[in-house]
Design an enzyme around this catalytic site. Sequence first.
Site, PDB file in Angstrom:
ATOM      1  N   GLU A  75       0.812  -1.217   0.000  1.00 32.52           N
ATOM      2  CA  GLU A  75       0.000   0.000   0.000  1.00 32.52           C
ATOM      3  C   GLU A  75       0.847   1.269   0.000  1.00 32.52           C
ATOM      4  OE1 GLU A  75      -2.859  -0.370  -0.733  1.00 32.52           O
ATOM      5  OE2 GLU A  75      -3.962  -1.874   0.428  1.00 32.52           O
ATOM      6  N   HIS A  96      -6.971  -2.608   9.737  1.00 39.78           N
ATOM      7  CA  HIS A  96      -8.228  -3.308   9.483  1.00 39.78           C
ATOM      8  C   HIS A  96      -8.957  -3.607  10.794  1.00 39.78           C
ATOM      9  CE1 HIS A  96      -5.982  -5.190   5.762  1.00 39.78           C
ATOM     10  NE2 HIS A  96      -6.169  -3.882   5.626  1.00 39.78           N
ATOM     11  N   TYR A 115     -20.030  13.991  18.948  1.00 37.42           N
ATOM     12  CA  TYR A 115     -19.294  15.207  18.596  1.00 37.42           C
ATOM     13  C   TYR A 115     -17.817  14.973  18.320  1.00 37.42           C
ATOM     14  CZ  TYR A 115     -17.406  15.553  23.386  1.00 37.42           C
ATOM     15  OH  TYR A 115     -16.749  15.313  24.564  1.00 37.42           O
ATOM     16  N   HIS A 157     -12.366  -3.092   2.886  1.00 36.20           N
ATOM     17  CA  HIS A 157     -10.928  -3.112   3.107  1.00 36.20           C
ATOM     18  C   HIS A 157     -10.554  -2.735   4.540  1.00 36.20           C
ATOM     19  CE1 HIS A 157      -6.753  -1.997   1.182  1.00 36.20           C
ATOM     20  NE2 HIS A 157      -6.623  -2.467   2.407  1.00 36.20           N
TER      21      HIS A 157
END
Length: 218
Positions: A75, A96, A115, A157
Amino acid sequence: MQAAERTARESVVAAARELDALGLNRGTSGNVSLRFGNGLLITPSGVPTQALDAEAIVPLAMDGTSPAGTKPSSEWRFHRDILAARPEVGAVVHAHPIYCTGFAICGREIPAVHYMIAAFGGATVRCAPYAPYGTEELSRLALAALEGRSCCLLANHGMIAAGADMARAIWLASELETLCHQFAVALQVGTPQILSEAEIADTVRRFRGYGLNAPARQ
């Protein structure tokens, strides 16, 4: 290896292990990068977290090249592209975790159910459409989902957190997983109440006004 580089590499190793310890990641999944010099340092491909050491961390140039014999995370592209596009970002975490990934599998963005979503830069955490891992398309979609945000989900993913430094990136990843857990429970209990964009914009301003690096939950 210069002392500064060794220290930076060791911080990447420590971050990867912290993600495991926090339950945000496991095994060889996920990856971590840190801006360093004119490029970045990133975890290698396919190496279990507990096997990592400073020598295993891969230096990567902004043109995507790394030293011969090294293999950066699959990645690497979205890590490089985020750091190239966002000069305020110093570290990127991809993982993940269960609840983030559960919503990513459903392709659902996270609305303003608490919030603390303001910590991610706006009234939603977007979910980027699916693209195969490691591809230029996935990087492009992730960058779009991160526009004006510090975190996003990746469909089917996982998630990405981008912080000014490694501590901030890990904190954001942990907060996002907590928020997704709360949202999942709220959906089981009933119909979540969604805060307005104006209310979240006010919280964003409050966070900036307090000068907090990592605002604590109240």
